[in-house]
Write a protein that holds these residues in place. Sequence first.
Motif: not given
Length: 497
Positions: A374, A379, A395, A400, A404, A407, A410, A421, A423, A427
Amino acid sequence: MEGSLAFKTMVIVMIAALCRAMPTTSPNQEELSNAQEYLSQFFSDVGVSAPNSVWRSSLPSFEDTLKKMQEFFGLEVTGQVDANTLEVMARPRCGFTDVSRYGHFEGQPKWGKTLVTYRIIDYTPDLNQSDVDTTIAKALKLYSDVIPLDFQQIDSGTADIMITFKSRDHGDFSPFDGPSGVLAHAFSPGEGNGGDTHFDEDENWTLTSAGTNLFLVAAHELGHALGLAHSQVRTALMFPTYYYVNTEGYKLPDDDRQGIQAIYGVRETSAQPTAKPYPHPKATNKPVTKPQPRPEPNPAPTPQRLPDRCSSNLIFDAATSLQRNLVFFKDGYFWKRVSSWHGITMKRITSVWPGINKVDAAYEFRKNNIAILFQGNYYWGIRGNSILPSYPKPLTNFGFPPSVTKVDAAVHVSFTGKTLLFVNNKYWSYNERMGAMDAGYPKFIHSDFPGIGDRVDAVFENKGYLYFSHGSSQTEYDYKRRRVIRNLLNSAWMDCN
């Protein structure tokens, strides 16, 4: 006479019908497993769901991917693991994937110069060094004969194409597999590792039909190093599986010639033997321009300070397992801790995965031999040192919400099959089999992971435990029992005295 012929015809028809009705031998579990691994490695950008799986999956089905492989190799497209399919899967071959929309790499990377340098860093003991030099030069001349590109061998410094003979794990996240199987692999043109070509030293390298012919394999791999992907034309040099043909007077087949000329154009005059094998001609009194190392992308006006892995204040950007090694990311670089020895290597991220400048979070889904990196609100999927086709992705494709944009960390938890994951102070849980986020998320970190706080900078799994980092501190955590085992510093993984 006519009655006798009719009777014979009837018997033949009955025998044919019985043969069709006879059940074929079903593949055993090992053969199915090997087939799934083959398809995941060479015919899918995200992996392949297991055959006859009871789980609904967002991954391509085993049968559909198998049909794609059978069609590629000109086999009968049955979607079944039959004897012919297993025979093709067992052939020695190149390590590059067969999934390609065209006969070129995505984006058609090429060398933006007319003189490309190469260097053989180490040699195979199977052949004399002079034979290896001559063979590599001969393989490159196939291309310089038809495109306006010349090649020069150098014996020191950094060349555009660095050539090595290595076995097993050789530092590029794509370990070789021993004799037969994958024979060699190469990077497409570009900075860092771009163009570099690696041969499996466990093969028996020869210049004949016995063993593995170096000229044929080198010519194929150097095609990758110049920008060619695999071809579906069975007589093409860039066909993925290895088979021997007479190399005397060998010329680049039409399919390969058309592919390479589509990238570089046509050489208007007859090529000179520019790929000169070492040793080089003696120097004259004329000044000689020394080959320069490849520049780093976007060079800064002042040298960048390298991160200190032994600092007690070391903070990881991200961490993950990767092909049984541990990888730690920091400020555009990464350290690799190899599982088989106590040592740390360091590389710039862009030198291995061009286009990725910094990694915010990372995890490995070992079942499909892929990892996800990411950066910001995108990603990438990677397999070894190759970025998979169709990446990067936003994302939102991962599930997500648009709010968001980054990240933090993860990790894939192997015994649950879920990916966590992180944030900010919450999570998510991602179901790899379903290809979707689990319902009821996000949740607060401090509620479900007592003892680790409410923020996570990096996390990875090792030997059944999760390791959560925040700042320079790290918590070894028993996820099954939801309790802290011990606390330590990030630098504890860096083999510092």
